[in-house]
Design an enzyme around this catalytic site. Structure first.
Site, mmCIF file in Angstrom:
data_model
loop_
_atom_site.group_PDB
_atom_site.id
_atom_site.type_symbol
_atom_site.label_atom_id
_atom_site.label_comp_id
_atom_site.label_asym_id
_atom_site.label_seq_id
_atom_site.Cartn_x
_atom_site.Cartn_y
_atom_site.Cartn_z
ATOM 1 N N SER A 1 0.871 -1.167 0.000
ATOM 2 C CA SER A 1 0.000 0.000 0.000
ATOM 3 C C SER A 1 0.909 1.217 0.000
ATOM 4 O O SER A 1 2.097 1.113 0.335
ATOM 5 C CB SER A 1 -0.846 -0.020 1.280
ATOM 6 O OG SER A 1 -1.428 1.244 1.535
ATOM 7 N N TYR B 1 -2.077 -1.660 10.366
ATOM 8 C CA TYR B 1 -2.055 -1.725 8.892
ATOM 9 C C TYR B 1 -0.723 -1.172 8.377
ATOM 10 O O TYR B 1 -0.052 -1.792 7.552
ATOM 11 C CB TYR B 1 -3.232 -0.911 8.340
ATOM 12 C CG TYR B 1 -3.475 -1.067 6.853
ATOM 13 C CD1 TYR B 1 -4.148 -2.174 6.347
ATOM 14 C CD2 TYR B 1 -3.053 -0.093 5.951
ATOM 15 C CE1 TYR B 1 -4.394 -2.310 4.975
ATOM 16 C CE2 TYR B 1 -3.297 -0.216 4.587
ATOM 17 C CZ TYR B 1 -3.965 -1.329 4.106
ATOM 18 O OH TYR B 1 -4.207 -1.452 2.754
#
Ligand code: NAD
Length: 261
Positions: free
Chosen positions: A143, A156
């Site tokens: 990401s 995350y």
């Protein structure tokens, strides 16, 4: 270039969103695609849609955090098609919360899905690739949060940064038998994972949902645009089809310029 004829491709989290589109694009490029996901009915549905369009696909029931299920799932793919050439470790979830409010259970669950899942699927697929010695490609779904941080996303961001380390190690260890490892780092893509966060972040920050999209998610892009599942799937195809170790150990950011190396 960009063909996957006769390549066996395992895509985790492929019952939905980014993974599902990668599976479709791989099948169109001639790959045989295993749709590995927790959600078995949706995985069957995705596999059926690919077969209906003339491609080759099978659904594999798999919780990527479960060592036995990963081993059984990859074994089922090898039993059916004889090998694994490409792994896309893509399964993921998002839980947003202030660090001081995060439970240990949620922290562990996030790290298990993103990191244990990447490790377990990599280990199973690499064992097959090493045994056959015919090369392969491993792609991790990182990401923009593999490179920068945002509030409310501690596990995350930690997990997505961790994938860079795993990828670079795999690139070094597996080069001897022609396996490349790379990370794709998308910006925000409007999948169920992101749709869920919009009202959650609006509540947490006390702003409107429109403001979450405009002022948080897309603020630093060059054009205020979401990245699409197609954008990510086409990069995933290039990485899967690339033929030499020239492109390994890298992270490719696909984010409308939100993050620039
Ligand atoms: P999604 O929710 O549409 O799809 C995720 C899939 O993963 C689902 O089908 C789900 O069932 C599956 N999954 C979840 N836990 C699993 C487990 N334990 N075992 C097997 N499958 C499991 O989400 P998405 O947006 O397509 O996300 C895919 C990946 O892309 C994730 O790793 C996510 O972190 C990453 N990513 C997404 C965005 C975005 O903006 N959507 C941006 C950057 C990175």
């Amino acid at each position: 270039m960009n063909r996957l004829d006769d390549k066996v491709c395992v895509v985790t989290g492929a019952a939905s969103g980014i993974g599902r589109r990668i599976a479709e694009v791989y099948a169109r490029a001639g790959g045989r695609v295993a749709i590995a996901d927790l959600r078995t009915a949706d995985a069957e549905d995705a596999a059926r849609a690919i077969r209906d369009a003339g491609g080759e696909a099978m659904a594999v029931a798999m919780d990527v955090t479960d060592e036995a299920q990963v081993a059984e799932g990859i074994a089922a793919v090898v039993a059916r098609w004889g090998k694994v050439d490409v792994l896309v470790s893509n399964a993921g979830i998002q839980i947003v919360n202030k660090l001081t409010d995060f439970s240990l259970a949620d922290w562990k669950r996030m790290l298990a899905i993103h990191l244990d899942g990447a490790f377990l699927t990599t280990r199973e697929c690499l064992r097959d690739m090493e045994r056959r010695g015919e090369g392969g490609a491993i792609i991790y779904m990182g990401s923009v949060h593999s490179h920068l941080a945002s509030k409310l996303k501690a596990p995350y961001v930690t997990a997505k940064h961790g994938l860079l380390g795993l990828c670079r190690t795999v690139a070094k260890e597996a080069a001897a038998y022609g396996v490349r490892a790379n990370v794709i780092c998308p910006g925000f893509v409007r999948t169920p994972l992101v749709e869920k966060q919009i009202p959650e972040q609006a509540k947490e920050f006390g702003i409107s949902e429109e403001a979450v999209v405009r002022d948080i998610m897309l603020r630093d892009t060059v054009d205020g645009e979401f990245t699409t599942v197609d954008d990510v799937a086409h990069v995933a195809l290039t990485l899967a089809a690339f033929e030499t170790n020239a492109l390994t150990g890298q992270s490719l950011v696909v984010s409308h310029g939100w993050f620039m190396h």
